[in-house]
Design a protein around this motif. Structure first.
Motif, short mmCIF file in Angstrom:
data_model
loop_
_atom_site.label_atom_id
_atom_site.label_comp_id
_atom_site.label_asym_id
_atom_site.label_seq_id
_atom_site.Cartn_x
_atom_site.Cartn_y
_atom_site.Cartn_z
N THR A 11 -2.12 -8.45 -5.13
CA THR A 11 -1.58 -7.51 -4.15
C THR A 11 -2.13 -6.13 -4.45
O THR A 11 -2.41 -5.79 -5.60
N LEU A 12 -2.31 -5.35 -3.41
CA LEU A 12 -2.80 -3.98 -3.55
C LEU A 12 -1.60 -3.05 -3.65
O LEU A 12 -0.68 -3.12 -2.84
N SER A 13 -1.61 -2.17 -4.64
CA SER A 13 -0.48 -1.26 -4.84
C SER A 13 -0.72 0.12 -4.26
O SER A 13 0.21 0.92 -4.16
N ASP A 14 -1.94 0.42 -3.85
CA ASP A 14 -2.27 1.73 -3.27
C ASP A 14 -2.35 1.58 -1.74
O ASP A 14 -3.22 0.87 -1.23
N PRO A 15 -1.46 2.24 -1.00
CA PRO A 15 -1.46 2.12 0.46
C PRO A 15 -2.79 2.51 1.10
O PRO A 15 -3.20 1.91 2.10
N GLU A 16 -3.49 3.48 0.54
CA GLU A 16 -4.78 3.91 1.10
C GLU A 16 -5.83 2.80 0.95
O GLU A 16 -6.59 2.51 1.87
N VAL A 17 -5.86 2.17 -0.21
CA VAL A 17 -6.80 1.07 -0.44
C VAL A 17 -6.42 -0.10 0.47
O VAL A 17 -7.29 -0.74 1.06
N LYS A 20 -7.68 0.59 3.95
CA LYS A 20 -9.14 0.43 4.04
C LYS A 20 -9.56 -1.04 3.97
O LYS A 20 -10.55 -1.44 4.56
N ALA A 21 -8.80 -1.85 3.23
CA ALA A 21 -9.14 -3.26 3.08
C ALA A 21 -8.85 -4.04 4.37
O ALA A 21 -9.46 -5.09 4.60
N GLY A 22 -7.97 -3.52 5.19
CA GLY A 22 -7.66 -4.20 6.46
C GLY A 22 -7.07 -5.57 6.23
O GLY A 22 -6.09 -5.72 5.51
#
Length: 54
Positions: A11-17, A20-22
């Motif tokens: 899971t990605l913890s950075d909302p910006e990343v 961008k990952a879509g």
């Protein structure tokens, strides 16, 4: 030939990343990838040494 030993979703913890990952998804995989002796390779692929690729 690499073999997947285990796999788990990441899971990605950075909302910006994440933005961008879509729609991309990510996973962590542990792979077994090493050269086997000919006897082990034949056993793993269920082939006799005379028919195994060299």
């Amino acid at each position: 030939m690499p073999v997947t030993v285990s796999s788990a979703p990441l899971t990605l913890s950075d909302p910006e990343v994440e933005r961008k990952a879509g729609f991309a998804t990510f996973s962590s995989r542990t792979m077994r990838a090493f050269k086997l002796r000919m006897e082990d390779r034949c056993e793993a692929t269920d082939r006799s040494p005379s028919t195994a690729a060299h």
